[in-house]
Design a protein around this motif. Structure first.
Motif, PDB file in Angstrom:
ATOM      1  N   LYS A  22       0.744  -1.238   0.019  1.00  0.00           N
ATOM      2  CA  LYS A  22      -0.124  -0.141   0.074  1.00  0.00           C
ATOM      3  C   LYS A  22       0.764   1.134   0.070  1.00  0.00           C
ATOM      4  O   LYS A  22       0.471   2.301   0.050  1.00  0.00           O
ATOM      5  CB  LYS A  22      -0.968  -0.048   1.077  1.00  0.00           C
ATOM      6  N   GLY A  23       2.307   0.988  -0.142  1.00  0.00           N
ATOM      7  CA  GLY A  23       2.960   2.373  -0.111  1.00  0.00           C
ATOM      8  C   GLY A  23       3.120   3.175   1.139  1.00  0.00           C
ATOM      9  O   GLY A  23       3.400   4.243   1.044  1.00  0.00           O
ATOM     10  N   LEU A  24       2.908   2.066   2.281  1.00  0.00           N
ATOM     11  CA  LEU A  24       3.122   2.973   3.761  1.00  0.00           C
ATOM     12  C   LEU A  24       4.358   2.947   4.095  1.00  0.00           C
ATOM     13  O   LEU A  24       5.267   2.279   3.680  1.00  0.00           O
ATOM     14  CB  LEU A  24       1.860   2.205   4.581  1.00  0.00           C
ATOM     15  N   ASN A  25       4.499   3.730   5.219  1.00  0.00           N
ATOM     16  CA  ASN A  25       6.042   3.789   5.908  1.00  0.00           C
ATOM     17  C   ASN A  25       5.808   3.568   7.313  1.00  0.00           C
ATOM     18  O   ASN A  25       5.829   4.356   8.065  1.00  0.00           O
ATOM     19  CB  ASN A  25       6.372   5.337   5.709  1.00  0.00           C
ATOM     20  N   PRO A  26       5.770   2.276   7.810  1.00  0.00           N
ATOM     21  CA  PRO A  26       5.775   1.811   9.111  1.00  0.00           C
ATOM     22  C   PRO A  26       7.018   2.401   9.973  1.00  0.00           C
ATOM     23  O   PRO A  26       6.958   2.757  11.102  1.00  0.00           O
ATOM     24  CB  PRO A  26       5.697   0.446   9.194  1.00  0.00           C
ATOM     25  N   ASN A  27       8.197   2.515   9.218  1.00  0.00           N
ATOM     26  CA  ASN A  27       9.469   2.890   9.958  1.00  0.00           C
ATOM     27  C   ASN A  27       9.171   4.324  10.420  1.00  0.00           C
ATOM     28  O   ASN A  27       9.637   4.889  11.356  1.00  0.00           O
ATOM     29  CB  ASN A  27      10.371   2.887   8.783  1.00  0.00           C
TER      30      ASN A  27
END
Lengths: 118, 246
Positions: free
Chosen positions: B214-219
């Motif tokens: 989904k192109g998310l950024n958990p970091n």
């Protein structure tokens, strides 16, 4: 143990080591290469205190790093990749590993303190 | 003709897992990896994998495609073929139930741990709890997670300590509620993950960002949680957390 305290300890200790390294090399610039010059540097109270704090910082930093490595790679899960039988002894192996590096660290600290202060 | 190599394991009949090779002639049109699997399942009905929505919304068909975790339903076959070969394995780090189906209990246990629901101690309003557009915008990039587990199962820290490290997917959701101005349990949420493992085992490897379908950024969310945890004793948790962790 609180994770934030460990995080701060690791960063502050590394800053101490960096500062000490820079300070030590800058001290060498005025070092004349004679025994007397070396003795003057190493017998000063600033050198002794700074070195002691740095050694404690190194040990603290190393302990956190090695503890992290041990709790990552010496668990029943990770050792189980090598052998199911080995996985049963994971706690024993990890505790022995931790006792070993704590023991070596203490010996290192004692030797450094003797060399610097006595 | 392409060569499809698929991880096979049936605990009832197989002592060890193995890779089975299939020869496959793809149709002229572009197909997704999920369609490839569906067509192969017609050849071999014992082949097991999860799927549901087939459009990247349900998160069921996460798997390792040529070594990178992805959703089979939104991964074009032509994008991942390497020398006319494709390698399909289950999500790494989780116990395999059968073939490409993994046991996600550890993943969901971590998700449960962060209490992924709004908690508010104040009296219920007449209609609804309102947010300003600015407050709402802080949740963008957080709420879209579909819990496919691609990120958590690509994270070495989650592989080594899936029972202690919360993992990127659940931490993204943890920050989604920490950043939500309607949630009043920020302190409890932070306290529950303040141990050395839950958040701090993230070493910023960034695999989670690399694989998120989904192109998310958990970091980034984990970084905000760490920042909030590290500053909360000094400046007051609510202020920092609700101002976006900065």
């Amino acid at each position: 143990m609180n994770g934030s305290i460990i995080w701060y300890l690791q960063r502050i200790s590394s800053l101490f080591v960096l500062t000490y390294t820079i300070w030590l090399f800058s001290s060498f610039r005025s070092f004349d290469g004679t025994f007397l010059g070396w003795d003057l540097l190493t017998s000063s109270i600033v050198f002794r205190l700074f070195t002691t704090i740095t050694i404690i910082s190194i040990l603290m930093h190393a302990f956190i790093g090695l503890w992290t490595v041990g709790t990552d790679y010496l668990t029943s899960r990770t050792l189980g990749f090598l052998s199911y039988r080995l996985a049963n002894y994971a706690d024993l192996i990890r505790n022995s590993y931790q006792i070993l590096f704590v023991f070596l660290g203490l010996i290192f600290l004692i030797i450094v303190l003797i060399v610097i202060w006595i | 003709m392409i060569e499809v190599s698929i991880y096979r394991y049936n605990p009832e009949t197989d002592k060890f897992p193995y890779m089975q090779k299939f020869e496959f002639t793809p149709p002229e049109r572009e197909i997704m990896v999920l369609e490839l699997l569906t067509l192969l399942k017609e050849e071999d009905p014992t082949l097991s994998f999860r799927r549901s929505c087939r459009e990247g919304v349900c998160g069921s068909d996460g798997m390792s495609i040529n070594g990178k975790n992805s959703l089979a339903c939104i991964t074009p076959l032509s994008d991942v073929l390497q020398k006319n070969k494709i390698d399909l394995r289950p999500l790494p780090g989780l116990p395999v139930i059968r073939d490409l189906v993994v046991d996600m209990t550890e993943f969901y246990n971590q998700y449960e741990k962060i209490k992924p629901f709004l908690q508010n101690d104040q009296p219920h309003p007449e209609k609804e709890r309102l947010q300003s557009p600015e407050e709402r915008s802080k949740l963008d990039g957080l709420y879209e997670c579909i819990l496919c587990a691609c990120c958590s199962t690509s994270c070495p820290s989650f592989w080594w300590n899936p029972d202690k490290f919360v993992g990127p997917a659940a931490l993204l959701q943890a920050y989604r509620f920490i950043a939500d101005t309607r949630d009043t349990r920020t302190e409890e949420r932070l306290e529950s993950i303040s141990d050395p493992f839950s958040v701090y085992r993230c070493h910023g490897i960034m695999n989670c960002v690399n694989v998120c379908p989904k192109g998310l950024n958990p970091n980034k969310a984990i970084g905000e949680i760490k920042k909030t945890l590290l500053l909360r004793k000094e400046s007051g948790n609510e202020l920092i957390a609700k101002s976006g962790g900065t």
